[in-house]
Design a protein around this motif. Sequence first.
Motif, PDB file in Angstrom:
ATOM      1  N   LEU A 242       0.657  -1.273   0.035  1.00  0.00           N
ATOM      2  CA  LEU A 242       0.122  -0.027  -0.114  1.00  0.00           C
ATOM      3  C   LEU A 242       0.744   1.303   0.049  1.00  0.00           C
ATOM      4  CD1 LEU A 242      -2.770  -0.978   2.662  1.00  0.00           C
ATOM      5  CD2 LEU A 242      -2.850  -1.340   0.016  1.00  0.00           C
ATOM      6  N   ALA A 243       1.930   1.252   0.561  1.00  0.00           N
ATOM      7  CA  ALA A 243       2.826   2.562   0.835  1.00  0.00           C
ATOM      8  C   ALA A 243       4.232   2.057   1.214  1.00  0.00           C
ATOM      9  CB  ALA A 243       2.019   3.565   1.660  1.00  0.00           C
ATOM     10  N   GLY A 244       5.188   2.974   0.841  1.00  0.00           N
ATOM     11  CA  GLY A 244       6.581   2.610   1.445  1.00  0.00           C
ATOM     12  C   GLY A 244       7.326   4.108   1.511  1.00  0.00           C
ATOM     13  N   ILE A 245       8.463   3.959   2.449  1.00  0.00           N
ATOM     14  CA  ILE A 245       9.156   5.215   2.636  1.00  0.00           C
ATOM     15  C   ILE A 245      10.644   4.787   2.885  1.00  0.00           C
ATOM     16  CG2 ILE A 245       7.284   6.688   3.657  1.00  0.00           C
ATOM     17  CD1 ILE A 245       8.225   6.245   6.591  1.00  0.00           C
ATOM     18  N   PHE A 246      11.527   5.740   2.289  1.00  0.00           N
ATOM     19  CA  PHE A 246      12.879   5.566   2.433  1.00  0.00           C
ATOM     20  C   PHE A 246      13.450   6.565   3.558  1.00  0.00           C
ATOM     21  CE2 PHE A 246      13.149   3.745  -1.537  1.00  0.00           C
ATOM     22  CZ  PHE A 246      14.612   3.252  -1.769  1.00  0.00           C
ATOM     23  N   VAL A 247      13.970   6.014   4.611  1.00  0.00           N
ATOM     24  CA  VAL A 247      14.464   6.733   5.802  1.00  0.00           C
ATOM     25  C   VAL A 247      15.776   6.434   5.813  1.00  0.00           C
ATOM     26  CG1 VAL A 247      14.182   6.895   8.211  1.00  0.00           C
ATOM     27  CG2 VAL A 247      12.186   6.356   6.721  1.00  0.00           C
ATOM     28  N   GLY A 248      16.493   7.709   5.725  1.00  0.00           N
ATOM     29  CA  GLY A 248      18.145   7.714   5.921  1.00  0.00           C
ATOM     30  C   GLY A 248      18.432   7.771   7.466  1.00  0.00           C
ATOM     31  N   ARG A 249      19.712   7.430   7.538  1.00  0.00           N
ATOM     32  CA  ARG A 249      20.267   7.697   9.014  1.00  0.00           C
ATOM     33  C   ARG A 249      21.699   7.863   9.257  1.00  0.00           C
ATOM     34  NH1 ARG A 249      17.719   3.506  10.784  1.00  0.00           N
ATOM     35  NH2 ARG A 249      19.556   2.228  10.666  1.00  0.00           N
ATOM     36  N   MET A 250      21.945   9.010   9.878  1.00  0.00           N
ATOM     37  CA  MET A 250      23.435   9.135  10.296  1.00  0.00           C
ATOM     38  C   MET A 250      23.418   9.780  11.474  1.00  0.00           C
ATOM     39  SD  MET A 250      26.446   9.509   9.360  1.00  0.00           S
ATOM     40  CE  MET A 250      26.838   8.750   8.050  1.00  0.00           C
ATOM     41  N   GLY A 251      24.304   9.275  12.194  1.00  0.00           N
ATOM     42  CA  GLY A 251      24.475   9.774  13.710  1.00  0.00           C
ATOM     43  C   GLY A 251      23.394   9.746  14.431  1.00  0.00           C
ATOM     44  N   ARG A 252      22.962  10.872  15.058  1.00  0.00           N
ATOM     45  CA  ARG A 252      21.896  11.125  15.748  1.00  0.00           C
ATOM     46  C   ARG A 252      20.584  11.604  15.226  1.00  0.00           C
ATOM     47  NH1 ARG A 252      26.014  13.605  20.156  1.00  0.00           N
ATOM     48  NH2 ARG A 252      25.944  15.407  18.196  1.00  0.00           N
ATOM     49  N   GLU A 253      20.709  11.526  13.868  1.00  0.00           N
ATOM     50  CA  GLU A 253      19.364  12.121  12.998  1.00  0.00           C
ATOM     51  C   GLU A 253      18.861  10.967  11.947  1.00  0.00           C
ATOM     52  OE1 GLU A 253      19.006  16.267  11.865  1.00  0.00           O
ATOM     53  OE2 GLU A 253      19.396  15.411   9.994  1.00  0.00           O
ATOM     54  N   ALA A 254      17.517  10.811  11.911  1.00  0.00           N
ATOM     55  CA  ALA A 254      17.078   9.987  10.991  1.00  0.00           C
ATOM     56  C   ALA A 254      16.229  11.002   9.820  1.00  0.00           C
ATOM     57  CB  ALA A 254      16.094   8.888  11.358  1.00  0.00           C
ATOM     58  N   VAL A 255      16.056  10.629   8.634  1.00  0.00           N
ATOM     59  CA  VAL A 255      15.690  11.728   7.674  1.00  0.00           C
ATOM     60  C   VAL A 255      14.859  10.970   6.814  1.00  0.00           C
ATOM     61  CG1 VAL A 255      16.291  13.425   5.768  1.00  0.00           C
ATOM     62  CG2 VAL A 255      17.941  12.820   7.658  1.00  0.00           C
ATOM     63  N   TYR A 256      13.481  11.385   6.680  1.00  0.00           N
ATOM     64  CA  TYR A 256      12.464  10.809   5.771  1.00  0.00           C
ATOM     65  C   TYR A 256      12.716  11.504   4.231  1.00  0.00           C
ATOM     66  CZ  TYR A 256       7.745  10.909   3.354  1.00  0.00           C
ATOM     67  OH  TYR A 256       6.628  10.552   2.428  1.00  0.00           O
ATOM     68  N   LEU A 257      13.132  10.415   3.640  1.00  0.00           N
ATOM     69  CA  LEU A 257      13.645  11.114   2.283  1.00  0.00           C
ATOM     70  C   LEU A 257      12.426  11.035   1.039  1.00  0.00           C
ATOM     71  CD1 LEU A 257      16.954   9.179   2.174  1.00  0.00           C
ATOM     72  CD2 LEU A 257      16.606  11.831   2.759  1.00  0.00           C
ATOM     73  N   TYR A 258      11.888   9.707   0.841  1.00  0.00           N
ATOM     74  CA  TYR A 258      11.103   9.707  -0.136  1.00  0.00           C
ATOM     75  C   TYR A 258       9.904   8.490   0.268  1.00  0.00           C
ATOM     76  CZ  TYR A 258      15.708  10.518  -2.273  1.00  0.00           C
ATOM     77  OH  TYR A 258      16.917  10.739  -2.703  1.00  0.00           O
ATOM     78  N   GLY A 259       8.546   9.136  -0.323  1.00  0.00           N
ATOM     79  CA  GLY A 259       7.555   8.387   0.173  1.00  0.00           C
ATOM     80  C   GLY A 259       6.472   8.120  -1.007  1.00  0.00           C
ATOM     81  N   ALA A 260       5.904   7.054  -1.081  1.00  0.00           N
ATOM     82  CA  ALA A 260       5.011   6.334  -2.197  1.00  0.00           C
ATOM     83  C   ALA A 260       3.742   5.796  -1.745  1.00  0.00           C
ATOM     84  CB  ALA A 260       5.777   5.617  -3.181  1.00  0.00           C
ATOM     85  N   SER A 261       2.864   5.745  -2.227  1.00  0.00           N
ATOM     86  CA  SER A 261       1.472   5.204  -1.840  1.00  0.00           C
ATOM     87  C   SER A 261       0.498   4.998  -2.933  1.00  0.00           C
ATOM     88  CB  SER A 261       0.702   5.950  -0.465  1.00  0.00           C
ATOM     89  OG  SER A 261       0.228   7.319  -1.396  1.00  0.00           O
TER      90      SER A 261
END
Length: 348
Positions: A242-261
Motif C-alpha cells: 500500500l505504501a513505502g518510505i525511504f528513511v536515511g540515518r546518520m549519527g543522531r538523526e533520521a531523515v524521511y527522504l522519499y515516500g510513495a503510496s
Amino acid sequence: MKQGYILKTIDERRVWDSFLEQHDGHLLQSWGWGELKAEAGWRPLRLALCERATGRMLAAAQVLCRGASQVPYWCGHLAYIPRGPVLDWSHEESCSAFWTALHRLLRRRGALALRLEPPLQEGTALGEAVSRRLLTSGFRPVRTIQPLRTVMVDLQADEETLLKRMKEKWRYNLRLAARRGVRVREAQTLEDVRAWYELLKITAARDGFGIHHYEYYEHAWLILAPRNQLDLLLAEYEGQLLAGIFVGRMGREAVYLYGASSNELRQLMPNYLLQWEAMRRARAAGALRYDLWGIPATEDEHEPLAGVYRFKRGWGGQVVRFIGGYESVYRPLSMNLARRLLGERLAL
C-alpha cells in the motif's frame, strides 16, 4: 593557512563516516551519499582539516563537483556542499584555516564557485553569527537546493510522550491502520524496491511531482542499506503493498527522504503507521531527532504542497528554518557565462 593545520583528502569510508557519526554530521555529507550522487553525475571530493602535528581531523566537507558535459573539470565546474561542512563553527581559528585552505584548493582545481547550505538554524545565536560571518567573508545569499524549512520531531521522549505530542487524528489514524491489519516490514530484495518504485510512479502522477529514474533508488538502497544508513519500510495489507518510505540515518538523526503510496485502500491509513514505525525504529537505533524533510517556504495555505505541510505538522514536531544557501564566486566572468549557457542545470 596557519601552520598548525593541513587540508587532506580522505580516501577511507570508515574514517570519513566515523568522523561524521562523532560530530553529528548530516546524511548528505556521508560517504554513501557521495557515492549515490556520483551515479547521478557529481564528483565527490572528501576533504578534512587536520592538525598537522597529530593528524587529528577537526573539520570535514564532502564537496560535490559538477560541470558541463564534454568540458574538462579544470576548465570550470560548480562545487557544492549540501548540509555541511561538519566543523565547530564557534572555533574561529580552525574555521578560518578551513575556509582559506578550501578556497585555495577549489580555485586550483578549476571551480567557478562554491555553494554551501550549512545545517544551522535561522534565529539561533550560532546560526545568525555564522550567517553574518559568511556574508562578510565573500559569500552571498542564493536560493537553496535542499529544503529551506522542515519539521523536526524530537525523539528523546518515551513513546507515550511522542504519541501525546501528535494531533489526536494522527494517533487515531496510525492505531486504526494497525487495528485493521496493516503491517510494516523492511524491504529485503530488489523486487521490493521495484514494487515500491511502481507505487512512486503512481504517487508522482497523482500529486504532480517529478521523480528520479528507478536506478537512482536502487543504487540508494544498495549503497546505504547494507551500512544501516537507510531503511525502505513497506506497509502491506493481506500481502498487498500500500505504501513505502525511504528513511536515511546518520549519527543522531533520521531523515524521511522519499515516500510513495497506492491509490487503493487509502482508508486504511498506511502512511500514518509507516511514519510512526519509522520514528520508533530510528529512536531504537539511537536517533535523537526525525527530520520530515521539507515543507513549503511559507505558511500560505494555497502553496502547492500545503497538504504535505499539514501532514508533517501533525506529528508534533518543530518547524525549523535553516540559514539558507550561500555562494562564493571565484571566476565571475566564467560563472556568468556558465549561467547563461546552462541556467540552473549547472547547480542542480
